[in-house]
Every structure is written in structure tokens, then in C-alpha cells.
Design a protein around this motif. Structure first.
Motif, mmCIF file in Angstrom:
data_model
loop_
_atom_site.group_PDB
_atom_site.id
_atom_site.type_symbol
_atom_site.label_atom_id
_atom_site.label_comp_id
_atom_site.label_asym_id
_atom_site.label_seq_id
_atom_site.Cartn_x
_atom_site.Cartn_y
_atom_site.Cartn_z
ATOM 1 N N VAL A 1 4.410 10.323 -7.075
ATOM 2 C CA VAL A 1 5.359 10.631 -8.151
ATOM 3 C C VAL A 1 4.626 10.943 -9.446
ATOM 4 O O VAL A 1 4.965 11.882 -10.183
ATOM 5 C CB VAL A 1 6.343 9.458 -8.321
ATOM 6 N N ALA A 2 3.590 10.164 -9.743
ATOM 7 C CA ALA A 2 2.822 10.405 -10.965
ATOM 8 C C ALA A 2 2.119 11.763 -10.919
ATOM 9 O O ALA A 2 2.071 12.484 -11.925
ATOM 10 C CB ALA A 2 1.803 9.284 -11.163
ATOM 11 N N ALA A 3 1.575 12.122 -9.763
ATOM 12 C CA ALA A 3 0.907 13.414 -9.638
ATOM 13 C C ALA A 3 1.895 14.567 -9.808
ATOM 14 O O ALA A 3 1.595 15.579 -10.471
ATOM 15 C CB ALA A 3 0.210 13.504 -8.287
ATOM 16 N N TRP B 1 0.828 -1.206 0.000
ATOM 17 C CA TRP B 1 0.000 0.000 0.000
ATOM 18 C C TRP B 1 0.860 1.252 0.000
ATOM 19 O O TRP B 1 0.570 2.205 -0.727
ATOM 20 C CB TRP B 1 -0.913 -0.013 1.218
ATOM 21 N N TRP B 2 1.921 1.269 0.797
ATOM 22 C CA TRP B 2 2.798 2.433 0.830
ATOM 23 C C TRP B 2 3.543 2.608 -0.492
ATOM 24 O O TRP B 2 3.771 3.739 -0.940
ATOM 25 C CB TRP B 2 3.799 2.313 1.974
ATOM 26 N N MET B 3 3.921 1.514 -1.146
ATOM 27 C CA MET B 3 4.577 1.626 -2.443
ATOM 28 C C MET B 3 3.619 2.202 -3.485
ATOM 29 O O MET B 3 3.997 3.057 -4.297
ATOM 30 C CB MET B 3 5.081 0.252 -2.880
ATOM 31 N N GLN B 4 2.362 1.753 -3.465
ATOM 32 C CA GLN B 4 1.386 2.310 -4.386
ATOM 33 C C GLN B 4 1.136 3.793 -4.103
ATOM 34 O O GLN B 4 1.004 4.601 -5.039
ATOM 35 C CB GLN B 4 0.082 1.536 -4.282
ATOM 36 N N PHE B 5 1.086 4.154 -2.865
ATOM 37 C CA PHE B 5 0.886 5.558 -2.508
ATOM 38 C C PHE B 5 2.051 6.421 -2.986
ATOM 39 O O PHE B 5 1.839 7.526 -3.527
ATOM 40 C CB PHE B 5 0.723 5.669 -0.993
#
Length: 326
Positions: free
Chosen positions: A242-244, A233-237
Motif C-alpha cells: 500500500v505504501a509503495a 509477516w503478511w500484514m507487513q507485506f
């Protein structure tokens, strides 16, 4: 001070022993524990074991000495032989108790009643908390939560664990005042039995349970899965962040997004610095166009001063040496 203590002892001891707690001396034929009573104890000394005082006749006090198992050995003590400064008095005040060390402490507590004011305030607090707890719904949780409670109790040294132990572990003693505690206990018993059938717990009477090795493995696997899920979950967050950030900078470069004022000022400052440096470079290197702008008269004036011959030839005059030769 000893005289004051002995005077207080002679005044208060008959009242205390008249309201003594017979249930604390463990004698056969005693009545049950009283709700509002006193337990008067002489602590252990060199020549006398721990003694509970139970009555008084004149100047003689009757007591029960501790024989290693309970207070059952009768003894008679003269009133003057009792050290009032070390006397221990416990007042069982309902479900609470007040302990006094010495007869002077007892006199202050009984005279001012300040310990009982404090106890009444605590009772009001407990009553409010109990009302709030009764308004809640006692959640059973899944079987893994129940298994975790059993594992916690096992780590605390509890060998045989039942529904009441799990309820006390979760809610303390307030569950006894909840209106639906019996229904909750029945549902909890059924879940414990299901865990026993699955092999996570073991039981011999369907009322007390013990944690098994399979139950420990189940908890370890679930904890490892929870840890991996949290890490993912933290990696996805972090990826979303980064994408934003990349999207914001791309929109700013394409002029679809206006940058904040601070970034605009910094950009203008940087552009002004580059322009100033360009002007300084141009000033330090003069070009040919600058010399062409100068008027001819101004450009030839220095030459007339430095070279007279050249000035004369330019005006049509001949030199003096040429005139003499003619």
C-alpha cells in the motif's frame, strides 16, 4: 488348458523344489534364508489347509501344512492332485521378490525374463538415488524438529521410539547405506536424551522414548507462535504494498514520475471529450456578439421587404395621402 498346466508343472516343479527356500517353512534344523530361492505354496482350499511344497520324489510331492502357527505338519501329495493354475510361487531374487500366480505365469516369467529386466532397472535407479543420498549431509535439525518427528511417529501408532525409528521416518531405508549413519545416530540419541531431561519425552532405558503431555504443549505453543508470525509477516507485506502504491501515485501527480502510455492515452481521450462537450454547449447558445458582426445592409433588407412605409420615409419621400391634402 489343464493338460498344458499339468505338463508345465511336471517340467518345472522339480527345478523349483530343488531351489526351495527352507527358511520360510519354520522347521527346526533348517538352514538360513537363501538369496536366490523359490517358495512354492498351495493356497488353502476346503479340504486342505495352506501347504508349502518342499520336495518331490517321483510323482509324490512332500509338503508342510499350516497348523495355525507355522508350517510344520508334514504331508504327501500326489502330483496329479495339485492344481497348477492356482499354485503360488515367490522367487526371492536378492533383496527383491517376484510373485507368480499359476504355473503358466511362472513359465512366461522364467522364459522371457521380463520381470528380472524390470528389477535390474529398479536396482540401477536405487543405486543412483543411494549415491545421491550419500553425497548429502544428514542434518540433525533443532530439538523441536526432533520432537515433531517423535510426535508424528506417535500419531502413526509407534509406542517406543528410538533414534533408528526417527531416522527411518525422515529418510526411509536409505540411511542404512549412508557412510555417516552411526555418527548421526549417536548425535540423535543425545538430543533425544536432552528432550527427556527437559520433560518433553519420557524414557526408561535412554534408548526408547515416548511423548509426554509437556511435549505436546511445547509443540502447540510453537505452532501457535509460527502461525502468528506468518500472519504478522503478511500484514507487513500488505502495508509495504500500500505504501509503495501511494508513493507511485504521489510521484505521478507531482510530475516526478511519467505515467505509462496507456494511462496517458486515457487522459488525452478524457481531455478531448471534455473539449468537444464544451464546443457543443457554446454552439447551442448564441451570444450578442454574433448579431453585431452582421452588416447593416443585410440586416435592413428584410425590413424593407416587410415594411414599405418605413423604407419610403427613410429615403426622404412623403406618402401619397400627404400630397393630395396639399
Amino acid at each position: 488348458m489343464r493338460r498344458i498346466d499339468q505338463a508345465l508343472l511336471r517340467f518345472l516343479l522339480p527345478t523349483l523344489l530343488a531351489r526351495a527356500c527352507p527358511g520360510t517353512v519354520h522347521r527346526s534344523g533348517d538352514e538360513g534364508m537363501k538369496v536366490n530361492c523359490f517358495n512354492v505354496i498351495m493356497p488353502e482350499q476346503v479340504a486342505r489347509p495352506r501347504t508349502v511344497l518342499v520336495g518331490i520324489t517321483g510323482s509324490t510331492v512332500q509338503g508342510l501344512e499350516f497348523d495355525g502357527h507355522s508350517h510344520r505338519r508334514p504331508v504327501s501329495i500326489h502330483l496329479d492332485a495339485i492344481d497348477a493354475a492356482v499354485l503360488q510361487v515367490t522367487h526371492f531374487y536378492g533383496l527383491d521378490e517376484v510373485r507368480y500366480e499359476g504355473i503358466l505365469h511362472l513359465a512366461l516369467g522364467q522364459g522371457t525374463k521380463w520381470p528380472y529386466v524390470w528389477l535390474r532397472a529398479l536396482r540401477v535407479q536405487r543405486w543412483v538415488l543411494q549415491k545421491l543420498f550419500n553425497a548429502r549431509h544428514m542434518k540433525l535439525g533443532d530439538r523441536l524438529t526432533i520432537l515433531t518427528d517423535v510426535a508424528d511417529l506417535t500419531s502413526q501408532g509407534v509406542d517406543r521410539i528410538g533414534a533408528l525409528e526417527v531416522m527411518s521416518h525422515r529418510y526411509g531405508a536409505r540411511w542404512a547405506g549412508h557412510p555417516n549413519w552411526q555418527a548421526f545416530q549417536e548425535r540423535l540419541d543425545k538430543q533425544l536424551q536432552l528432550l527427556a531431561e527437559a520433560g518433553d519425552l519420557s524414557t526408561s532405558d535412554n534408548f526408547s522414548f515416548r511423548l509426554t503431555g509437556q511435549g505436546v504443549r511445547t509443540l502447540d505453543e510453537r505452532r501457535d507462535a509460527s502461525r502468528k508470525h506468518g500472519a504478522n509477516w503478511w500484514m507487513q507485506f500488505a502495508g509495504w504494498l500500500v505504501a509503495a502504491a501511494a508513493l507511485v501515485f504521489a510521484a505521478a501527480q507531482a510530475n516526478f514520475l511519467k505515467l505509462p502510455t496507456v494511462l496517458d492515452l486515457q487522459k488525452e481521450k478524457a481531455d478531448g471529450g471534455e473539449a468537444a462537450s464544451a464546443d457543443g454547449t457554446a454552439a447551442s447558445q448564441p451570444s450578442l456578439a454574433d448579431t453585431a458582426v452582421v452588416p447593416p445592409s443585410k440586416a435592413s433588407a428584410p425590413l424593407a421587404v416587410t415594411s414599405p412605409a418605413t423604407a419610403a420615409s427613410a429615403s426622404g419621400l412623403q406618402p401619397a395621402s400627404a400630397a393630395k391634402s396639399r
